[in-house]
Write a protein that holds these residues in place. Structure first.
Motif, PDB file in Angstrom:
ATOM      1  N   CYS A  14       0.805  -1.220   0.000  1.00 59.30           N
ATOM      2  CA  CYS A  14       0.000   0.000   0.000  1.00 59.30           C
ATOM      3  C   CYS A  14       0.836   1.267   0.000  1.00 59.30           C
ATOM      4  CB  CYS A  14      -0.952   0.008   1.192  1.00 59.30           C
ATOM      5  SG  CYS A  14      -2.343  -1.113   1.006  1.00 59.30           S
ATOM      6  N   GLN A  15       2.083   1.168   0.419  1.00 61.21           N
ATOM      7  CA  GLN A  15       2.954   2.339   0.400  1.00 61.21           C
ATOM      8  C   GLN A  15       3.108   2.890  -1.016  1.00 61.21           C
ATOM      9  OE1 GLN A  15       6.732   1.882   2.425  1.00 61.21           O
ATOM     10  NE2 GLN A  15       5.809   0.375   3.790  1.00 61.21           N
ATOM     11  N   TYR A  16       2.927   2.034  -2.013  1.00 63.25           N
ATOM     12  CA  TYR A  16       3.125   2.415  -3.406  1.00 63.25           C
ATOM     13  C   TYR A  16       1.820   2.367  -4.202  1.00 63.25           C
ATOM     14  CZ  TYR A  16       7.728   1.386  -1.668  1.00 63.25           C
ATOM     15  OH  TYR A  16       8.858   1.361  -0.889  1.00 63.25           O
ATOM     16  N   ASP A  17       0.691   2.307  -3.503  1.00 59.37           N
ATOM     17  CA  ASP A  17      -0.612   2.214  -4.160  1.00 59.37           C
ATOM     18  C   ASP A  17      -0.954   3.519  -4.873  1.00 59.37           C
ATOM     19  OD1 ASP A  17      -3.064   0.093  -3.751  1.00 59.37           O
ATOM     20  OD2 ASP A  17      -3.791   2.116  -4.188  1.00 59.37           O
ATOM     21  N   SER A  18      -1.749   3.412  -5.921  1.00 57.42           N
ATOM     22  CA  SER A  18      -2.173   4.619  -6.642  1.00 57.42           C
ATOM     23  C   SER A  18      -3.219   5.406  -5.846  1.00 57.42           C
ATOM     24  CB  SER A  18      -2.736   4.248  -8.017  1.00 57.42           C
ATOM     25  OG  SER A  18      -3.864   3.408  -7.880  1.00 57.42           O
ATOM     26  N   ASN A  19      -3.834   4.770  -4.862  1.00 55.69           N
ATOM     27  CA  ASN A  19      -4.858   5.420  -4.046  1.00 55.69           C
ATOM     28  C   ASN A  19      -4.191   6.117  -2.853  1.00 55.69           C
ATOM     29  OD1 ASN A  19      -6.922   5.603  -1.839  1.00 55.69           O
ATOM     30  ND2 ASN A  19      -8.228   4.847  -3.476  1.00 55.69           N
ATOM     31  N   GLU A  20      -4.418   7.402  -2.751  1.00 57.85           N
ATOM     32  CA  GLU A  20      -3.802   8.204  -1.686  1.00 57.85           C
ATOM     33  C   GLU A  20      -4.212   7.720  -0.295  1.00 57.85           C
ATOM     34  OE1 GLU A  20      -3.830  12.839  -0.214  1.00 57.85           O
ATOM     35  OE2 GLU A  20      -4.110  12.425  -2.343  1.00 57.85           O
ATOM     36  N   GLU A  21      -5.471   7.326  -0.134  1.00 52.80           N
ATOM     37  CA  GLU A  21      -5.948   6.857   1.171  1.00 52.80           C
ATOM     38  C   GLU A  21      -5.237   5.574   1.588  1.00 52.80           C
ATOM     39  OE1 GLU A  21     -10.255   6.908   1.777  1.00 52.80           O
ATOM     40  OE2 GLU A  21     -10.363   8.196   0.010  1.00 52.80           O
ATOM     41  N   SER A  22      -5.006   4.677   0.635  1.00 50.65           N
ATOM     42  CA  SER A  22      -4.280   3.436   0.942  1.00 50.65           C
ATOM     43  C   SER A  22      -2.866   3.743   1.393  1.00 50.65           C
ATOM     44  CB  SER A  22      -4.253   2.511  -0.281  1.00 50.65           C
ATOM     45  OG  SER A  22      -5.540   2.046  -0.590  1.00 50.65           O
ATOM     46  N   ARG A  23      -2.209   4.698   0.735  1.00 49.52           N
ATOM     47  CA  ARG A  23      -0.864   5.095   1.143  1.00 49.52           C
ATOM     48  C   ARG A  23      -0.870   5.682   2.549  1.00 49.52           C
ATOM     49  NH1 ARG A  23      -0.865   7.286  -4.117  1.00 49.52           N
ATOM     50  NH2 ARG A  23      -0.831   9.406  -3.246  1.00 49.52           N
ATOM     51  N   ALA A  24      -1.888   6.479   2.870  1.00 51.59           N
ATOM     52  CA  ALA A  24      -1.989   7.073   4.205  1.00 51.59           C
ATOM     53  C   ALA A  24      -2.171   5.994   5.264  1.00 51.59           C
ATOM     54  CB  ALA A  24      -3.139   8.078   4.251  1.00 51.59           C
ATOM     55  N   ILE A  25      -3.006   5.024   4.979  1.00 48.96           N
ATOM     56  CA  ILE A  25      -3.220   3.924   5.932  1.00 48.96           C
ATOM     57  C   ILE A  25      -1.940   3.150   6.139  1.00 48.96           C
ATOM     58  CG2 ILE A  25      -4.417   1.729   6.285  1.00 48.96           C
ATOM     59  CD1 ILE A  25      -6.855   3.035   4.895  1.00 48.96           C
ATOM     60  N   ALA A  26      -1.195   2.934   5.064  1.00 48.85           N
ATOM     61  CA  ALA A  26       0.083   2.220   5.179  1.00 48.85           C
ATOM     62  C   ALA A  26       1.032   2.990   6.092  1.00 48.85           C
ATOM     63  CB  ALA A  26       0.710   2.028   3.800  1.00 48.85           C
ATOM     64  N   GLY A  27       1.056   4.302   5.966  1.00 52.19           N
ATOM     65  CA  GLY A  27       1.899   5.128   6.820  1.00 52.19           C
ATOM     66  C   GLY A  27       1.508   5.039   8.285  1.00 52.19           C
ATOM     67  N   GLU A  28       0.203   4.943   8.543  1.00 48.44           N
ATOM     68  CA  GLU A  28      -0.285   4.827   9.921  1.00 48.44           C
ATOM     69  C   GLU A  28      -0.033   3.435  10.496  1.00 48.44           C
ATOM     70  OE1 GLU A  28      -4.408   5.864  10.050  1.00 48.44           O
ATOM     71  OE2 GLU A  28      -4.080   7.796   9.057  1.00 48.44           O
ATOM     72  N   SER A  29       0.023   2.436   9.626  1.00 48.43           N
ATOM     73  CA  SER A  29       0.130   1.048  10.070  1.00 48.43           C
ATOM     74  C   SER A  29       1.559   0.612  10.346  1.00 48.43           C
ATOM     75  CB  SER A  29      -0.485   0.110   9.026  1.00 48.43           C
ATOM     76  OG  SER A  29      -1.862   0.364   8.904  1.00 48.43           O
ATOM     77  N   LYS A  30       2.527   1.443  10.021  1.00 48.86           N
ATOM     78  CA  LYS A  30       3.947   1.075  10.240  1.00 48.86           C
ATOM     79  C   LYS A  30       4.272   1.040  11.704  1.00 48.86           C
ATOM     80  CE  LYS A  30       6.325   2.363   6.110  1.00 48.86           C
ATOM     81  NZ  LYS A  30       7.355   3.211   5.579  1.00 48.86           N
TER      82      LYS A  30
END
Length: 73
Positions: free
Chosen positions: A57-73
């Motif tokens: 998800c860090q590299y997903d085209s969806n901005e929300e998915s990238r944000a969730i990945a950042g929170e999930s680290k």
């Protein structure tokens, strides 16, 4: 594709249901970025996002998915 969207809707309408397996299946089985993001959101709410999904998800085209990945680290 529509079946997976319905599965996600059922899980969203039942927040206490264990989504750990169905949401992963929905995520892995569809190319739809919105469906995948909704699946990630479900998993994130329950604190069960798999590490491989966070990485992806860090590299997903969806901005929300990238944000969730950042929170999930």
């Amino acid at each position: 594709l529509f079946l997976l969207m319905d599965v996600i809707k059922v899980l969203e309408n039942n927040p206490r249901a264990d989504c750990s397996q169905l949401a992963v299946i929905a995520y892995a089985s569809t190319p739809c970025q919105n469906c995948r993001c909704r699946a990630v959101e479900l998993l994130h709410r329950q604190g069960v996002v798999p590490s491989w999904m966070v990485e992806e998800c860090q590299y997903d085209s969806n901005e929300e998915s990238r944000a969730i990945a950042g929170e999930s680290k």
